[in-house]
Design a protein around this motif. Structure first.
Motif, mmCIF file in Angstrom:
data_model
loop_
_atom_site.group_PDB
_atom_site.id
_atom_site.type_symbol
_atom_site.label_atom_id
_atom_site.label_comp_id
_atom_site.label_asym_id
_atom_site.label_seq_id
_atom_site.Cartn_x
_atom_site.Cartn_y
_atom_site.Cartn_z
ATOM 1 N N ALA A 39 33.092 13.841 9.541
ATOM 2 C CA ALA A 39 32.555 15.203 9.604
ATOM 3 C C ALA A 39 33.682 16.224 9.633
ATOM 4 O O ALA A 39 33.608 17.263 8.960
ATOM 5 C CB ALA A 39 31.670 15.362 10.835
ATOM 6 N N LEU A 40 34.731 15.954 10.372
ATOM 7 C CA LEU A 40 35.875 16.858 10.441
ATOM 8 C C LEU A 40 36.557 16.981 9.075
ATOM 9 O O LEU A 40 36.929 18.090 8.665
ATOM 10 C CB LEU A 40 36.869 16.356 11.492
ATOM 11 N N ALA A 41 36.692 15.885 8.355
ATOM 12 C CA ALA A 41 37.282 15.924 7.012
ATOM 13 C C ALA A 41 36.403 16.724 6.058
ATOM 14 O O ALA A 41 36.903 17.496 5.230
ATOM 15 C CB ALA A 41 37.478 14.503 6.490
ATOM 16 N N PHE A 42 35.078 16.547 6.160
ATOM 17 C CA PHE A 42 34.151 17.291 5.314
ATOM 18 C C PHE A 42 34.251 18.789 5.590
ATOM 19 O O PHE A 42 34.284 19.604 4.666
ATOM 20 C CB PHE A 42 32.719 16.797 5.540
ATOM 21 N N ILE A 43 34.305 19.173 6.869
ATOM 22 C CA ILE A 43 34.417 20.587 7.235
ATOM 23 C C ILE A 43 35.731 21.165 6.725
ATOM 24 O O ILE A 43 35.769 22.288 6.207
ATOM 25 C CB ILE A 43 34.267 20.760 8.762
ATOM 26 N N GLY A 44 36.800 20.389 6.828
ATOM 27 C CA GLY A 44 38.099 20.839 6.312
ATOM 28 C C GLY A 44 38.073 21.042 4.808
ATOM 29 O O GLY A 44 38.609 22.025 4.282
ATOM 30 N N ALA A 45 37.441 20.112 4.093
ATOM 31 C CA ALA A 45 37.340 20.236 2.632
ATOM 32 C C ALA A 45 36.491 21.440 2.251
ATOM 33 O O ALA A 45 36.827 22.181 1.314
ATOM 34 C CB ALA A 45 36.744 18.963 2.046
ATOM 35 N N LEU A 46 35.398 21.655 2.978
ATOM 36 C CA LEU A 46 34.529 22.800 2.704
ATOM 37 C C LEU A 46 35.267 24.114 2.968
ATOM 38 O O LEU A 46 35.184 25.056 2.166
ATOM 39 C CB LEU A 46 33.258 22.722 3.560
ATOM 40 N N ALA A 47 36.019 24.185 4.060
ATOM 41 C CA ALA A 47 36.782 25.400 4.378
ATOM 42 C C ALA A 47 37.839 25.669 3.308
ATOM 43 O O ALA A 47 38.047 26.818 2.901
ATOM 44 C CB ALA A 47 37.428 25.265 5.753
ATOM 45 N N THR A 48 38.493 24.618 2.842
ATOM 46 C CA THR A 48 39.498 24.766 1.787
ATOM 47 C C THR A 48 38.857 25.271 0.496
ATOM 48 O O THR A 48 39.403 26.145 -0.188
ATOM 49 C CB THR A 48 40.205 23.423 1.529
ATOM 50 N N PHE A 49 37.681 24.739 0.165
ATOM 51 C CA PHE A 49 36.970 25.170 -1.035
ATOM 52 C C PHE A 49 36.597 26.645 -0.942
ATOM 53 O O PHE A 49 36.813 27.422 -1.877
ATOM 54 C CB PHE A 49 35.716 24.307 -1.215
ATOM 55 N N ILE A 50 36.041 27.056 0.200
ATOM 56 C CA ILE A 50 35.643 28.462 0.386
ATOM 57 C C ILE A 50 36.865 29.371 0.361
ATOM 58 O O ILE A 50 36.836 30.449 -0.244
ATOM 59 C CB ILE A 50 34.839 28.623 1.694
ATOM 60 N N PHE A 51 37.946 28.949 1.009
ATOM 61 C CA PHE A 51 39.176 29.734 1.005
ATOM 62 C C PHE A 51 39.709 29.890 -0.419
ATOM 63 O O PHE A 51 40.165 30.972 -0.812
ATOM 64 C CB PHE A 51 40.230 29.065 1.903
#
Length: 120
Positions: A98-110
């Motif tokens: 879940a932490l990796a998914f949130i990190g990937a999502l934040a990177t995508f949005i950024f």
């Protein structure tokens, strides 16, 4: 860390002890509780029980009753906490995913925000 084979054996021992701190079981009883489709043998069970004993999961005494090898198993603290520790490991894996998914999502949005700012 236990091998998959040892983990299956420890699950079987834990369920045969049925919430008590010890039990008297045979290799046939352990085999009857193990999942089907896997290759378990009496020699493999004996070796796995010895390994689990060496790892401190339980005290093990081998005896014989009517020609059948029996095991007197007394669970130690790590043996009593086996299922709880297993659930904790699964929970930790899901947390990391879940932490990796949130990190990937934040990177995508950024990345989208930076693209919009730069006009690209």
């Amino acid at each position: 860390m236990l091998s998959k084979y040892e983990s299956h054996i420890m699950n079987a021992v834990y369920s045969l002890c049925d919430g008590t701190d010890g039990c008297l079981v045979s290799a046939a009883e352990i085999l009857s509780v193990l999942p089907e489709g896997k290759k378990f043998s009496a020699d493999g069970i004996d070796k796995a029980l010895s390994n689990l004993h060496a790892d401190g999961y339980f005290d093990l005494i081998s005896s014989s009753r009517a020609g059948e090898k029996m095991y007197v198993i007394t669970l130690k603290e790590s043996g009593m906490n086996f299922r709880r520790a297993k659930k904790q490991r699964v929970r930790d894996v899901f947390y990391k995913i879940a932490l990796a998914f949130i990190g990937a999502l934040a990177t995508f949005i950024f990345g989208i925000i930076l693209k919009a700012i730069s006009g690209g």
